[in-house]
Design a protein around this motif. Structure first.
Motif, PDB file in Angstrom:
ATOM      1  N   ILE A  14       0.821  -1.050  -0.184  1.00  0.00           N
ATOM      2  CA  ILE A  14      -0.645  -0.140  -0.273  1.00  0.00           C
ATOM      3  C   ILE A  14       0.870   0.877   0.117  1.00  0.00           C
ATOM      4  O   ILE A  14       1.528   1.554   0.619  1.00  0.00           O
ATOM      5  CB  ILE A  14      -0.908  -0.289   0.999  1.00  0.00           C
ATOM      6  CG1 ILE A  14      -1.708  -0.705   0.808  1.00  0.00           C
ATOM      7  CG2 ILE A  14      -1.355   0.514   1.304  1.00  0.00           C
ATOM      8  CD1 ILE A  14      -2.243  -1.587   2.878  1.00  0.00           C
ATOM      9  N   GLN A 176      -5.626  -0.943   3.567  1.00  0.00           N
ATOM     10  CA  GLN A 176      -5.587   0.413   2.285  1.00  0.00           C
ATOM     11  C   GLN A 176      -6.866   1.613   2.925  1.00  0.00           C
ATOM     12  O   GLN A 176      -6.569   2.761   3.310  1.00  0.00           O
ATOM     13  CB  GLN A 176      -6.535  -0.211   1.100  1.00  0.00           C
ATOM     14  CG  GLN A 176      -5.884   1.329   0.356  1.00  0.00           C
ATOM     15  CD  GLN A 176      -6.147   1.188  -1.223  1.00  0.00           C
ATOM     16  OE1 GLN A 176      -7.730   0.449  -1.585  1.00  0.00           O
ATOM     17  NE2 GLN A 176      -6.019   1.983  -1.882  1.00  0.00           N
ATOM     18  N   GLU A 212      -3.488   0.129  -3.497  1.00  0.00           N
ATOM     19  CA  GLU A 212      -2.893  -1.267  -3.010  1.00  0.00           C
ATOM     20  C   GLU A 212      -2.838  -2.193  -4.694  1.00  0.00           C
ATOM     21  O   GLU A 212      -3.288  -2.314  -5.552  1.00  0.00           O
ATOM     22  CB  GLU A 212      -3.616  -2.037  -1.923  1.00  0.00           C
ATOM     23  CG  GLU A 212      -3.553  -3.023  -1.160  1.00  0.00           C
ATOM     24  CD  GLU A 212      -4.535  -3.086  -0.607  1.00  0.00           C
ATOM     25  OE1 GLU A 212      -4.306  -4.391  -0.040  1.00  0.00           O
ATOM     26  OE2 GLU A 212      -5.694  -3.026  -0.640  1.00  0.00           O
TER      27      GLU A 212
END
Length: 245
Positions: A14, A176, A212
């Motif tokens: 991420i 995320q 992500e």
């Protein structure tokens, strides 16, 4: 383009960025896929210069830009090429790190910058200081955070690092959405230096972009803090070899 974090997650990584910009600047365009020489690259587009501060290639490589290199520099415009266009030129390559090292730059053509580069499951920190290029491979099994040297001096950058580490202690395996939450609310209440910052209503955080990257797709979340809109852009990766620990 002024605060960037990298977080390894289960099956993905991420990368999240806060863009701090002058409010008089024309608002950026929301993320879209654009066809370049080596394939499609997805990014929010700077409406003035046409470049970007955050992009992901369909081959799974990604890059995020911060202003400045090691220390605050004296800006001496006009520069021949915008840093956002340099980012795209570097990412539009099968080997972005080599492209960065081979890129023709001088003190008058490109302003100093830091580029966080994700290439073939490796993490690099690339810097152009106005006279030389530097790069170092970072440990991609550990979280990292960067703050632009043009806006935040060393004590403030260290303070932001401390906020990040404290948050990770409370949230050791962030997803995320949680990374975006940290980039939205991290800080101690000092609006000039919090992750979402505002200095005299002339310079502020205008957007948060989070990516992500998994083995088959990447999800780019874009929060326009000025316009109040949110957008999810899904990118199908054109590779079958990418694996994540």
């Amino acid at each position: 383009m002024c605060t960037v974090s990298f977080i390894p997650a289960a099956g993905s990584v991420i990368i999240t960025s806060n863009r701090d910009e002058k409010l008089v600047r024309t608002p950026a365009l929301a993320p879209a896929a654009y066809l370049h020489k080596t394939g499609f690259i997805t990014y929010p587009k700077d409406a003035e210069a046409g470049g970007t501060w955050f992009a992901v290639h369909e081959n799974g490589n990604a890059a995020v830009l911060l202003n400045g290199a090691f220390e605050k520099h004296n800006s001496q415009p006009p520069y021949k090429t915008s840093r956002g266009l340099v980012l795209l030129d570097i990412l539009d390559s099968k080997q972005p790190l080599q492209q960065f090292l081979q890129q023709a730059m001088s003190a008058t053509t490109v302003e100093p910058f830091t580029l966080i580069l994700w290439q073939e499951q490796l993490l690099y920190e690339c810097r152009w200081d106005g006279s030389e290029k530097h790069y170092v491979q970072k440990d991609n099994s550990r979280p990292h955070i960067w703050s632009s040297v043009t806006l935040y001096d060393a004590p403030i950058r260290q303070q932001r690092e401390n906020w990040f580490r404290q948050w990770l202690q409370q949230c050791p395996q962030p997803q995320q959405e949680q990374a975006i939450n940290f980039h939205s609310f991290g800080g101690d209440g000092n609006i000039e230096n919090d992750l979402v910052m505002n200095r005299g209503n002339t310079l502020s955080t205008v957007s948060i972009t989070s990516l992500e990257i998994g083995c088959k797709k990447a999800n780019m979340m874009y929060n326009d803090l000025v316009g109040g809109s949110q957008q999810l852009k899904q990118v199908l990766l054109n590779t079958s070899s990418t694996q994540y620990a």
